[in-house]
Design a protein around this motif. Structure first.
Motif, PDB file in Angstrom:
ATOM      1  N   THR A  83      -0.121 -57.677 100.424  1.00 50.65           N
ATOM      2  CA  THR A  83       0.713 -56.439  99.538  1.00 50.65           C
ATOM      3  C   THR A  83       0.397 -56.606  98.137  1.00 50.65           C
ATOM      4  OG1 THR A  83       2.884 -57.683 100.536  1.00 50.65           O
ATOM      5  CG2 THR A  83       2.828 -56.858  98.740  1.00 50.65           C
ATOM      6  N   ALA A  84      -0.462 -57.380  97.448  1.00 51.01           N
ATOM      7  CA  ALA A  84      -1.614 -58.289  96.891  1.00 51.01           C
ATOM      8  C   ALA A  84      -2.299 -56.303  96.244  1.00 51.01           C
ATOM      9  CB  ALA A  84      -1.432 -58.947  96.391  1.00 51.01           C
ATOM     10  N   ILE A  85      -3.392 -56.481  97.888  1.00 47.27           N
ATOM     11  CA  ILE A  85      -4.435 -55.845  97.969  1.00 47.27           C
ATOM     12  C   ILE A  85      -3.683 -54.053  97.299  1.00 47.27           C
ATOM     13  CG2 ILE A  85      -5.922 -54.892  99.044  1.00 47.27           C
ATOM     14  CD1 ILE A  85      -6.612 -57.696 100.256  1.00 47.27           C
ATOM     15  N   LEU A  86      -2.506 -53.566  97.598  1.00 51.08           N
ATOM     16  CA  LEU A  86      -1.619 -52.220  98.009  1.00 51.08           C
ATOM     17  C   LEU A  86      -1.620 -52.177  97.042  1.00 51.08           C
ATOM     18  CD1 LEU A  86      -1.665 -50.043 100.121  1.00 51.08           C
ATOM     19  CD2 LEU A  86       0.844 -50.958 100.234  1.00 51.08           C
ATOM     20  N   PHE A 147       3.633 -54.829  88.587  1.00 49.04           N
ATOM     21  CA  PHE A 147       4.323 -56.304  89.761  1.00 49.04           C
ATOM     22  C   PHE A 147       5.748 -56.943  89.903  1.00 49.04           C
ATOM     23  CE2 PHE A 147       5.713 -61.030  87.590  1.00 49.04           C
ATOM     24  CZ  PHE A 147       4.470 -61.264  89.011  1.00 49.04           C
ATOM     25  N   MET A 148       6.505 -56.404  89.155  1.00 54.61           N
ATOM     26  CA  MET A 148       8.107 -56.002  89.911  1.00 54.61           C
ATOM     27  C   MET A 148       8.481 -55.811  91.615  1.00 54.61           C
ATOM     28  SD  MET A 148       9.470 -58.140  87.560  1.00 54.61           S
ATOM     29  CE  MET A 148      11.495 -57.569  88.318  1.00 54.61           C
ATOM     30  N   ASP A 149       7.715 -54.307  91.477  1.00 56.07           N
ATOM     31  CA  ASP A 149       7.566 -54.333  93.203  1.00 56.07           C
ATOM     32  C   ASP A 149       7.064 -55.000  94.070  1.00 56.07           C
ATOM     33  OD1 ASP A 149       9.209 -52.024  91.713  1.00 56.07           O
ATOM     34  OD2 ASP A 149       7.450 -50.568  92.294  1.00 56.07           O
ATOM     35  N   ILE A 154       7.361 -59.130  98.603  1.00 57.51           N
ATOM     36  CA  ILE A 154       7.136 -60.289  98.352  1.00 57.51           C
ATOM     37  C   ILE A 154       8.352 -61.056  98.995  1.00 57.51           C
ATOM     38  CG2 ILE A 154       6.688 -62.747  97.657  1.00 57.51           C
ATOM     39  CD1 ILE A 154       4.551 -60.720  98.497  1.00 57.51           C
ATOM     40  N   ILE A 155       9.682 -60.766  98.294  1.00 53.30           N
ATOM     41  CA  ILE A 155      11.123 -61.525  98.526  1.00 53.30           C
ATOM     42  C   ILE A 155      11.521 -61.249 100.374  1.00 53.30           C
ATOM     43  CG2 ILE A 155      13.427 -61.178  98.589  1.00 53.30           C
ATOM     44  CD1 ILE A 155      13.164 -60.978  95.599  1.00 53.30           C
ATOM     45  N   PHE A 156      10.963 -59.421 100.376  1.00 60.96           N
ATOM     46  CA  PHE A 156      11.251 -58.858 101.675  1.00 60.96           C
ATOM     47  C   PHE A 156      10.605 -59.094 102.750  1.00 60.96           C
ATOM     48  CE2 PHE A 156       9.756 -55.224 104.724  1.00 60.96           C
ATOM     49  CZ  PHE A 156      11.108 -55.249 105.342  1.00 60.96           C
ATOM     50  N   TYR A 157       8.721 -59.228 102.636  1.00 65.04           N
ATOM     51  CA  TYR A 157       8.238 -59.822 103.792  1.00 65.04           C
ATOM     52  C   TYR A 157       8.376 -61.017 103.865  1.00 65.04           C
ATOM     53  CZ  TYR A 157       5.351 -55.972 103.667  1.00 65.04           C
ATOM     54  OH  TYR A 157       5.553 -53.801 103.895  1.00 65.04           O
ATOM     55  N   PHE A 158       8.933 -62.464 102.749  1.00 68.32           N
ATOM     56  CA  PHE A 158       9.172 -63.927 103.362  1.00 68.32           C
ATOM     57  C   PHE A 158      10.187 -63.847 104.878  1.00 68.32           C
ATOM     58  CE2 PHE A 158      11.553 -67.319 103.199  1.00 68.32           C
ATOM     59  CZ  PHE A 158      10.177 -68.508 103.511  1.00 68.32           C
TER      60      PHE A 158
END
Length: 178
Positions: A83-86, A147-149, A154-158
């Motif tokens: 997600t960070a890379i994307l 950053f907010m996105d 990250i919350i969704f992917y957790f």
């Protein structure tokens, strides 16, 4: 070659690069493909499969057994890195490579919202109200919004990582002492 203690790092890079590749292909195909619902589903499916590989790699390293916690670490790490890379790629795409893509995103979203609302037989006044609110939304990409996105992702992917971890976990069979 020494194995990483967390295969999620490697699989996260693989996931991020894979998603960028898919984004580039759909970007070339045009906004109707790039912003289509099925493209989002495809990218999510690819990302989930890659995260599963990270968990299964740890499971294999441990002889076929893995706890929920041990599975969660590489799977969630895959999602964080990917997600960070994307997110960085999308920031660069929308901010520097094709700033007009923001307008295409807004137009596509307005069009698809209207189509879906008509399909569900929403009253015209409700459609107009939703489209008016949507047209006032700022779709410009900035560091803070990106950053907010990222954090929302990250919350969704957790949650996804937790589900995958529950599925692939396997405890060794405990035999009673004799």
């Amino acid at each position: 070659m020494q194995k990483s203690s967390n295969p999620g790092l490697l699989w996260g890079v693989v996931g991020g690069i894979s998603l960028i590749f898919l984004n580039v292909i759909t970007y070339i195909a045009g906004p109707s493909v790039l912003f289509s619902w099925w493209n989002s589903v495809l990218q999510l499916a690819v990302f989930i499969v890659i995260a599963i590989f990270a968990g299964l790699e740890v499971k294999k390293q441990q002889g076929g057994y893995i706890s929920f916690k041990e599975a969660l670490k590489p799977i969630f790490t895959t999602f964080i890195i990917g997600t960070a890379i994307l997110t960085v790629y999308q920031y660069v795409l929308y901010k520097y490579i094709d700033p007009k893509l923001v307008d295409a995103l807004k137009d596509n979203l307005l069009e698809s919202t209207e189509k879906w609302m008509h399909r569900f037989k929403a009253p015209q006044e409700e459609i107009d109200k939703q489209l008016d609110e949507l047209s006032k939304t700022d779709f410009n990409v900035g560091i803070k919004k990106s950053f907010m996105d990222f954090l929302k992702g990250i919350i969704f992917y957790f949650a996804i990582a937790a589900i995958i971890s529950l599925i692939i976990r396997k405890k060794p069979v405990e035999r009673p002492l004799q």
